[in-house]
Enzyme design. Sequence first.
Site, PDB file in Angstrom:
ATOM      1  N   HIS A  88      48.024   5.999 -21.316  1.00 41.43           N
ATOM      2  CA  HIS A  88      49.076   5.027 -20.994  1.00 41.43           C
ATOM      3  C   HIS A  88      49.619   5.175 -19.576  1.00 41.43           C
ATOM      4  O   HIS A  88      49.791   4.181 -18.874  1.00 41.43           O
ATOM      5  CB  HIS A  88      50.194   5.192 -22.011  1.00 41.43           C
ATOM      6  N   GLU A 122      64.831   3.598 -27.403  1.00 41.90           N
ATOM      7  CA  GLU A 122      63.474   4.157 -27.418  1.00 41.90           C
ATOM      8  C   GLU A 122      63.554   5.660 -27.556  1.00 41.90           C
ATOM      9  O   GLU A 122      64.621   6.265 -27.351  1.00 41.90           O
ATOM     10  CB  GLU A 122      62.697   3.729 -26.162  1.00 41.90           C
ATOM     11  N   ARG A 172      57.619  11.491 -26.283  1.00 39.29           N
ATOM     12  CA  ARG A 172      56.358  10.792 -26.479  1.00 39.29           C
ATOM     13  C   ARG A 172      55.159  11.727 -26.653  1.00 39.29           C
ATOM     14  O   ARG A 172      54.283  11.473 -27.466  1.00 39.29           O
ATOM     15  CB  ARG A 172      56.145   9.869 -25.263  1.00 39.29           C
ATOM     16  N   ARG A 204      56.788  11.639 -19.208  1.00 45.33           N
ATOM     17  CA  ARG A 204      57.752  10.601 -18.803  1.00 45.33           C
ATOM     18  C   ARG A 204      58.582  10.106 -19.989  1.00 45.33           C
ATOM     19  O   ARG A 204      58.043   9.843 -21.072  1.00 45.33           O
ATOM     20  CB  ARG A 204      56.984   9.419 -18.207  1.00 45.33           C
ATOM     21  N   HIS A 228      50.181   7.149 -24.987  1.00 44.73           N
ATOM     22  CA  HIS A 228      51.194   6.451 -25.778  1.00 44.73           C
ATOM     23  C   HIS A 228      50.862   6.673 -27.249  1.00 44.73           C
ATOM     24  O   HIS A 228      49.710   6.550 -27.646  1.00 44.73           O
ATOM     25  CB  HIS A 228      51.192   4.959 -25.448  1.00 44.73           C
TER      26      HIS A 228
END
Length: 512
Positions: A333, A109, A272, A368, A228
């Site tokens: 998110h 990821e 992200r 995060r 997200h």
Amino acid sequence: MARVVVVGTGIAGLIAAYRASAEHDVVLVTKADLGESNTKYAQGGIAAALFPDDSAEAHAADTVRAGDGLCDPATVDVLCTEGPGRVRDLIALGVEFDRINGELERGHEAAHSARRVIHAGGDATGLAIETALVAAVRTLALEVHEHTFMRDLVIDDSGPDRRVSGIEVVDTAGVVRVIDADIVILASGGAGQLYTHTTNPLVATGDGTAAALRAGVVLADLEFYQFHPTALAVAGTPLISEAVRGEGAVLLDEHGRRFMFDVHPDGELAPRDVVARGIANAMAAQGGRPVLLDATALGRDYLEQRFPGIDRSCAAHGFDWATTPIPVTPAAHYWMGGIRTDAHGRTSLRGLFAVGEVACTGVHGANRLASNSLLESLAFAWRATDVLTDAWPQFASTATTLGAAAAGDVPVDRAQVQRLMWDLVGIERSAAGLRAAAAQLEEWTVVGDSVSDLETRNLLDLARLTVTAALCREESRGAHWRTDFPESSALFAQSFDCVVPASLRVKEEATL
Ligand code: SIN
């Protein structure tokens, strides 16, 4: 033996209840069914340095880099060094992660320097965890109250030390009662329902954070809300896991141009917050229309086998992602902010623990790292249960006292709060927008005392404080992007704690 009340039944609450029940009387409370939570919908997986070519140090370095200068190195170290052992504990509790030839299958990821994300059921990791833990908890002799909504914390001010002494709950018939406790563990999750577009389920209304706020408990980092990058651009914005990009899917604008490398050298696998902003800007440049996620190179067989849930979700909305790029948009998110805790989940209120998304351990900083949230919930819920009856330490915090926003008298519904937050307190913020949001929020009040009204009241309380926190941080960092302060500033290179005097609750109740 203590009486321990656990609120919430995602991974953090179930682990806390399971472990605490070995030594204590445990009461497990959830406002929905036992298995309902944000955990259940987690797709990508759980990140941990489980493999010989990886290390806790490398995982920690990635976590800190994504956190954009605001992670607490001590709690990051706990997460990354204890995480692998906790994942093995989870496996021992019955969670079956996907394997190839008997070995755990490794996913990738964004912003991870190694393939270290393990998953279950392809993209149904959360469901596998939730199912196994619910089954484990059901074997125990603990008291479970489903469909029981925590309205507030009960505080005992009578002794020399202010402490929590229980929770006030409302059942489906509207009956209010108190559940007494020596210890309360809040594991009640995040507040994705603050925003119009969210990947979170309806239960994510920030009830634990709001109750803590009203009880004068120290909170932190509320301005950092993670969007997200890729939710399917249809009603309900279902999540399209970051793991899809990790396996090679790319982002295209409506002219078919791959735009993320204009924004960051890691392209689609940048942190992200960077990808979410890159998409938001690309959408703005094309009249707000969604960008496209092209997963066609992965092939139908692989997509069906590796991402069966997303495959079904695309098909249900009329998309064949094996042949055609799908429209995606950012959506709310995960909340990095929450109730400030130490490295064992202890809060500023004696007897009150917070674990999981409701907590702010400092692990995530301003943004995060993907798939660190299940690990954080697991690792810190576990640690909390090691110290439940230890002496309560002095809580170190230099919290700023924020004035409780006066409750207004204009009735508001949830959709109005969500729309305002999306428009003015979303991926991009500015002083003008935040001040307008603050003024509007001050005018509003929630009328009624159904559970749904109480949830909306929680969202309104949290929206007010989030706006204040976002106004105070006059810089851009991680998920907090100020168009009027587009650079990071050394002045703000720290996490800020805040506390609201308990007066807010009184003012809100007066309006019911
Ligand atoms: C995802 O699958 O992209 C979500 C994982 C996460 O939020 O960490």
